[in-house]
Design an enzyme around this catalytic site. Structure first.
Site, PDB file in Angstrom:
ATOM      1  CB  SER A  43     -18.550 139.571  75.044  1.00 36.25           C
ATOM      2  OG  SER A  43     -17.836 138.668  74.237  1.00 36.25           O
ATOM      3  CD  GLU A  45      -9.896 138.797  78.455  1.00 36.06           C
ATOM      4  OE1 GLU A  45     -10.332 137.704  78.065  1.00 36.06           O
ATOM      5  OE2 GLU A  45      -8.672 139.070  78.507  1.00 36.06           O
ATOM      6  CG  ASP A 137      -0.904 129.687  81.367  1.00 41.19           C
ATOM      7  OD1 ASP A 137      -0.994 128.485  81.083  1.00 41.19           O
ATOM      8  OD2 ASP A 137      -1.257 130.601  80.609  1.00 41.19           O
ATOM      9  CG  PHE A 245       0.784 138.060  74.999  1.00 46.51           C
ATOM     10  CD1 PHE A 245       1.158 137.750  76.295  1.00 46.51           C
ATOM     11  CD2 PHE A 245      -0.533 137.838  74.626  1.00 46.51           C
ATOM     12  CE1 PHE A 245       0.251 137.232  77.201  1.00 46.51           C
ATOM     13  CE2 PHE A 245      -1.455 137.324  75.516  1.00 46.51           C
ATOM     14  CZ  PHE A 245      -1.059 137.021  76.805  1.00 46.51           C
ATOM     15  CG  HIS A 295     -14.493 137.721  74.083  1.00 45.46           C
ATOM     16  ND1 HIS A 295     -15.351 138.057  75.111  1.00 45.46           N
ATOM     17  CD2 HIS A 295     -13.258 137.632  74.646  1.00 45.46           C
ATOM     18  CE1 HIS A 295     -14.658 138.159  76.239  1.00 45.46           C
ATOM     19  NE2 HIS A 295     -13.388 137.915  75.985  1.00 45.46           N
TER      20      HIS A 295
HETATM   21  C1  LIG Z   1     -10.725 133.431  76.442  1.00 46.25           C
HETATM   22  C2  LIG Z   1      -9.546 133.193  77.334  1.00 46.25           C
HETATM   23  C3  LIG Z   1      -9.487 133.805  78.578  1.00 46.25           C
HETATM   24  C4  LIG Z   1      -8.399 133.588  79.446  1.00 46.25           C
HETATM   25  N1  LIG Z   1      -8.385 134.201  80.665  1.00 46.25           N
HETATM   26  C5  LIG Z   1      -7.403 133.924  81.556  1.00 46.25           C
HETATM   27  C6  LIG Z   1      -7.395 134.491  82.878  1.00 46.25           C
HETATM   28  O1  LIG Z   1      -8.276 135.283  83.231  1.00 46.25           O
HETATM   29  N2  LIG Z   1      -6.384 134.155  83.722  1.00 46.25           N
HETATM   30  C7  LIG Z   1      -5.381 133.283  83.351  1.00 46.25           C
HETATM   31  O2  LIG Z   1      -4.501 133.011  84.172  1.00 46.25           O
HETATM   32  N3  LIG Z   1      -5.358 132.734  82.110  1.00 46.25           N
HETATM   33  C8  LIG Z   1      -6.335 133.037  81.198  1.00 46.25           C
HETATM   34  N4  LIG Z   1      -6.312 132.463  79.956  1.00 46.25           N
HETATM   35  C9  LIG Z   1      -5.184 131.612  79.575  1.00 46.25           C
HETATM   36  C10 LIG Z   1      -5.407 130.128  79.989  1.00 46.25           C
HETATM   37  O3  LIG Z   1      -5.451 130.023  81.382  1.00 46.25           O
HETATM   38  C11 LIG Z   1      -4.229 129.334  79.440  1.00 46.25           C
HETATM   39  O4  LIG Z   1      -4.284 129.296  78.040  1.00 46.25           O
HETATM   40  C12 LIG Z   1      -4.028 127.947  80.033  1.00 46.25           C
HETATM   41  O5  LIG Z   1      -2.747 127.475  79.618  1.00 46.25           O
HETATM   42  C13 LIG Z   1      -5.042 126.923  79.576  1.00 46.25           C
HETATM   43  O6  LIG Z   1      -6.276 127.152  80.116  1.00 46.25           O
HETATM   44  P1  LIG Z   1      -7.550 126.297  79.632  1.00 46.25           P
HETATM   45  O7  LIG Z   1      -8.693 126.684  80.447  1.00 46.25           O
HETATM   46  O8  LIG Z   1      -7.677 126.333  78.172  1.00 46.25           O
HETATM   47  O9  LIG Z   1      -7.039 124.823  80.075  1.00 46.25           O
HETATM   48  P2  LIG Z   1      -7.564 123.368  79.797  1.00 46.25           P
HETATM   49  O10 LIG Z   1      -8.794 123.349  78.991  1.00 46.25           O
HETATM   50  O11 LIG Z   1      -7.573 122.635  81.092  1.00 46.25           O
HETATM   51  O12 LIG Z   1      -6.405 122.774  78.874  1.00 46.25           O
HETATM   52  C14 LIG Z   1      -5.047 123.005  79.175  1.00 46.25           C
HETATM   53  C15 LIG Z   1      -4.165 122.024  78.427  1.00 46.25           C
HETATM   54  O13 LIG Z   1      -4.247 120.762  79.039  1.00 46.25           O
HETATM   55  C16 LIG Z   1      -4.706 119.781  78.121  1.00 46.25           C
HETATM   56  N5  LIG Z   1      -5.573 118.880  78.921  1.00 46.25           N
HETATM   57  C17 LIG Z   1      -6.809 119.155  79.354  1.00 46.25           C
HETATM   58  N6  LIG Z   1      -7.282 118.114  80.096  1.00 46.25           N
HETATM   59  C18 LIG Z   1      -6.279 117.199  80.129  1.00 46.25           C
HETATM   60  C19 LIG Z   1      -6.132 115.933  80.753  1.00 46.25           C
HETATM   61  N7  LIG Z   1      -7.104 115.381  81.489  1.00 46.25           N
HETATM   62  N8  LIG Z   1      -4.958 115.286  80.580  1.00 46.25           N
HETATM   63  C20 LIG Z   1      -3.953 115.822  79.860  1.00 46.25           C
HETATM   64  N9  LIG Z   1      -4.038 117.024  79.241  1.00 46.25           N
HETATM   65  C21 LIG Z   1      -5.185 117.699  79.377  1.00 46.25           C
HETATM   66  C22 LIG Z   1      -5.410 120.572  77.025  1.00 46.25           C
HETATM   67  O14 LIG Z   1      -5.451 119.931  75.774  1.00 46.25           O
HETATM   68  C23 LIG Z   1      -4.551 121.810  76.981  1.00 46.25           C
HETATM   69  O15 LIG Z   1      -3.381 121.592  76.258  1.00 46.25           O
HETATM   70  C24 LIG Z   1      -7.349 132.716  79.045  1.00 46.25           C
HETATM   71  C25 LIG Z   1      -7.394 132.112  77.781  1.00 46.25           C
HETATM   72  C26 LIG Z   1      -8.461 132.361  76.919  1.00 46.25           C
HETATM   73  C27 LIG Z   1      -8.492 131.729  75.556  1.00 46.25           C
END
Ligand SMILES: Cc1cc2nc3c(=O)[nH]c(=O)nc-3n(C[C@H](O)[C@H](O)[C@H](O)COP(=O)(O)OP(=O)(O)OC[C@H]3O[C@@H](n4cnc5c(N)ncnc54)[C@H](O)[C@@H]3O)c2cc1C
Length: 319
Positions: A43, A45, A137, A245, A295
């Site tokens: 896949s 991105e 973020d 990065f 990916h």
């Molecule tokens: C494949 C991939 C694609 C991405 N695409 C984008 C994009 O298109 N746009 C963008 O802006 N960013 C993108 N990101 C970056 C991502 O948004 C960041 O890494 C962000 O900081 C975390 O997102 P997440 O979905 O992993 O968050 P989560 O899974 O919500 O986790 C974030 C953090 O919070 C902690 N956490 C989760 N739940 C709780 C809770 N209930 N209490 C306390 N802590 C908790 C987790 O352990 C982790 O440290 C991408 C990252 C990856 C790996």
């Protein structure tokens, strides 16, 4: 060589090169996938373009990679949802004008949950069935604080999307642990929460040592995670930028990699070859370890990704 050894007295120290040759590890080659092995699924991105020139670059990239029949292609969502319209337009155009299956990234940042649900519903209505659900973020950096009335974490977004429609939902995973996680175990619990909430697969942040990913898979399995975890591969062509990065997203740049790129700063031709070899080695080690899905973070540049796909055995019209 052996004749030369006969001339060295038994108690004399061996010259360094000879010692390395006699006592160092021996490598033959990585096992090449046989004709009977399944071709891996890929896949890709992309990010939504900001200008017309970038738009043309993106579409050249999409067209070049389309012939490799990826499982899906995903389009990122700018920090804080800043690219919402551009992401939507790109996804919709992919759906309209190509044979590809688009996956739209969606984040929780800066919006109430109802607004995010509306975006998801619009995607569903135009025929999008795949979402990459992320927390996102804070634009410009800084500590993340959930938006009042918004989805706090990706697991909440996954649960919300499940209520909107029957999407295939993918989530992010971190082989080297998300920088804000309380511990590696807490981060794995979070991944499990996202899968339990309805996501069906995870894509990892990029990493450079294959071992990092393989150990993460072991830990995920031990934590009871059996959903597919797909390695995110970042073919690096600009090492300085990748290093910067990587610091922000918690990916380790191993010293061997710095050493490989050292001295290529002003030499793009050599740098490209080094980049291709580095990424090819990484995917070949993973493939030899049984990984059958990859990916690629293409950064809207197709060449390295295309070449690495070729090395993995993925060819135009191959499926
Ligand atoms: C494949 C991939 C694609 C991405 N695409 C984008 C994009 O298109 N746009 C963008 O802006 N960013 C993108 N990101 C970056 C991502 O948004 C960041 O890494 C962000 O900081 C975390 O997102 P997440 O979905 O992993 O968050 P989560 O899974 O919500 O986790 C974030 C953090 O919070 C902690 N956490 C989760 N739940 C709780 C809770 N209930 N209490 C306390 N802590 C908790 C987790 O352990 C982790 O440290 C991408 C990252 C990856 C790996």
């Amino acid at each position: 060589m052996y004749a030369a050894m006969d001339t060295i007295p038994n108690d004399a120290p061996l010259p360094a090169t000879l010692e390395r040759w006699l006592t160092g590890p021996r490598f033959n080659r990585l096992p090449a996938p046989s004709a009977h092995d399944a071709v891996p699924e890929l896949s890709f991105e992309f990010f939504p373009p900001r200008t017309e020139a970038l738009e043309a670059q993106l579409w050249a990239c999409i067209r070049r990679l389309e012939v490799l029949h990826p499982r899906f292609v995903s389009v990122t969502y700018g920090a804080g949802g800043t690219t919402q319209a551009r992401t939507h337009a790109t996804v919709a155009r992919i759906l309209r004008e190509t044979s590809l299956t688009p996956a739209a990234h969606l984040t929780c940042v800066g919006a109430v949950s109802g607004a995010i649900d509306d975006v998801a519903r619009e995607y569903w209505d135009v025929g999008v069935r795949h979402i990459v659900a992320l927390r996102g973020d804070v634009p410009g950096g800084g500590d993340y604080v959930p938006h009042p009335g918004g989805y706090a974490y990706a697991s909440d977004l996954v649960a919300g999307l499940r209520r909107v429609a029957d999407f295939e939902i993918m989530v992010a995973a971190y082989p080297e642990t998300h920088p804000a996680a309380a511990s590696p175990e807490a981060d794995l619990d979070n991944l499990k929460r996202k899968l339990d909430a309805g996501a069906t697969r995870a894509i990892t942040n990029y990493f450079f040592d294959a071992d990092v990913f393989l150990r993460f898979l072991d830990r995920a399995l031990a934590a009871g995670i059996t959903a597919p975890i797909v390695p995110g591969i970042m073919p690096v062509s600009n090492f300085a930028q990748a290093r910067k990065f990587s610091e922000m997203c918690g990916a380790t740049v191993p010293p061997w990699m710095a050493r490989l790129f050292e001295g290529t700063e002003e030499d793009p031709e050599t740098r490209r070859i080094v980049a291709a070899v580095t990424a090819a080695e990484q995917v070949r080690v993973l493939q030899a370890s049984g990984v059958d899905e990859f990916h690629f973070y293409t950064l809207n540049r197709p060449d390295l990704t295309y070449a690495i796909a070729h090395i993995l055995g993925v060819r135009p019209g191959g499926k």
